[in-house]
Enzyme design. Structure first.
Site, PDB file in Angstrom:
ATOM      1  CG  ASP A 137      -1.828   0.951   1.239  1.00  0.00           C
ATOM      2  OD1 ASP A 137      -2.587   1.346  -0.092  1.00  0.00           O
ATOM      3  OD2 ASP A 137      -3.158   1.446   2.435  1.00  0.00           O
ATOM      4  CE  LYS A 139      -2.541   5.105   1.384  1.00  0.00           C
ATOM      5  NZ  LYS A 139      -4.003   5.213   1.024  1.00  0.00           N
ATOM      6  CG  ASN A 142       0.695   4.355   3.853  1.00  0.00           C
ATOM      7  OD1 ASN A 142      -0.376   5.188   4.677  1.00  0.00           O
ATOM      8  ND2 ASN A 142      -0.365   3.856   3.421  1.00  0.00           N
ATOM      9  CG  ASP A 155      -1.484   2.336   7.289  1.00  0.00           C
ATOM     10  OD1 ASP A 155      -0.943   1.179   7.813  1.00  0.00           O
ATOM     11  OD2 ASP A 155      -1.764   3.043   7.207  1.00  0.00           O
ATOM     12  CB  THR A 177      -4.411   3.077  -2.170  1.00  0.00           C
ATOM     13  OG1 THR A 177      -4.178   3.080  -0.858  1.00  0.00           O
ATOM     14  CG2 THR A 177      -5.055   5.066  -2.715  1.00  0.00           C
TER      15      THR A 177
END
Length: 272
Positions: A137, A139, A142, A155, A177
């Site tokens: 994840d 992005k 994070n 995260d 995401t």
């Protein structure tokens, strides 16, 4: 000493202060190690909520993952404690906010600045992969920045450990995401965690340099089609080197994309 100071809350050796973040399952508070004076972030989880929403496995995984990783560009986990009703995760306190906010406030970056963040990101991701950890994840939300402007990955709630890889050598959980997710994660036939992370790094580099997403659509099915076909345009201000690198990473063909992923991720730092 006034009454407010007398009732200052403590968790173990940590003096708990103001709330600095709040999510569905956790509250993050500023705290200070009373022995060293060092500031920390204290993540407080409610056990009842965690069990009710079947989040126990995800929390366990996040803790197990972060214990494996000690890298200057990853938020450091110091320790984990628990009471009857709460789980306390003590983390490195990172003061510079999210990379996402920096992009929103300042717009696209000059190539030298973007290159620095990209190199720090790739070094950290490559290190995670060497420990059998795939983030899944990645992005700008994070990616945190410290007081010196260094990037810190945070995260790991969706991270996968290599033990979760099935007999076919692939992961099978669709997560992440949508705008940052690799095509092979969307097609639900299994994917290589390292290659999927690399795709997300490519999207992040594009966002840093362009100031907007390479794949975007208000309709989720149209977004998936764009990602699966690798349908994006590079803005004219990108250098040839940046264009070549982004095009190489955001290659939707699973075979060539996989081959690119099998090359050591860290090498990307030196090709850019």
């Amino acid at each position: 000493m006034n009454r407010r100071q007398q009732v200052k809350r403590r968790v173990g050796k940590y003096e708990v202060g103001r709330t600095i973040g709040e999510g569905t399952f956790a509250k993050v508070k500023f705290a200070r190690n009373s022995e060293t004076g060092e500031p920390v972030a204290l993540k407080i989880l409610d056990k009842e909520k965690v069990l009710k929403h079947k989040m126990a496995e995800q929390i366990r995984r996040e803790i197990a993952t972060m214990k494996l990783i000690k890298h200057p560009n990853v938020v450091q986990l110091y320790e984990v404690m628990a009471s009857k009703t709460k789980i306390f995760i003590i983390l490195e306190y990172v003061t510079g906010g999210e990379l996402f906010d920096k992009i929103v406030n300042d717009g696209r970056m000059k190539e030298n600045e973007a290159r620095r963040y990209f190199q720090q990101l790739v070094h950290a991701v490559d290190y995670c992969h060497s420990r059998g950890v795939y983030h899944r994840d990645l992005k700008p939300e994070n990616l945190l920045l410290d007081a010196y402007g260094n990037l810190k990955i945070s995260d790991f709630g969706l991270s996968a450990l290599s033990q979760q890889v099935r007999d076919d050598g692939l992961l099978h959980t669709s997560c992440g995401t949508p705008n940052y997710v690799a095509p092979e994660v969307l097609n639900d036939r299994g994917y290589d965690g390292a290659t999927a992370d690399m795709w997300s790094c490519g999207v992040i580099l594009y966002v840093l340099l362009a100031g907007y997403l390479p794949f975007d659509d208000s309709n989720l099915m149209n977004l998936y089609k764009k990602i699966s076909s690798g349908e994006f345009n590079c803005p004219p201000w990108l250098s040839l080197g940046a264009m070549k690198l982004i095009t190489r990473i955001l290659d939707p063909n699973p075979m060539t994309h996989k081959r690119a992923g099998e090359k050591k991720l860290g090498n990307l730092c030196y090709t850019y």
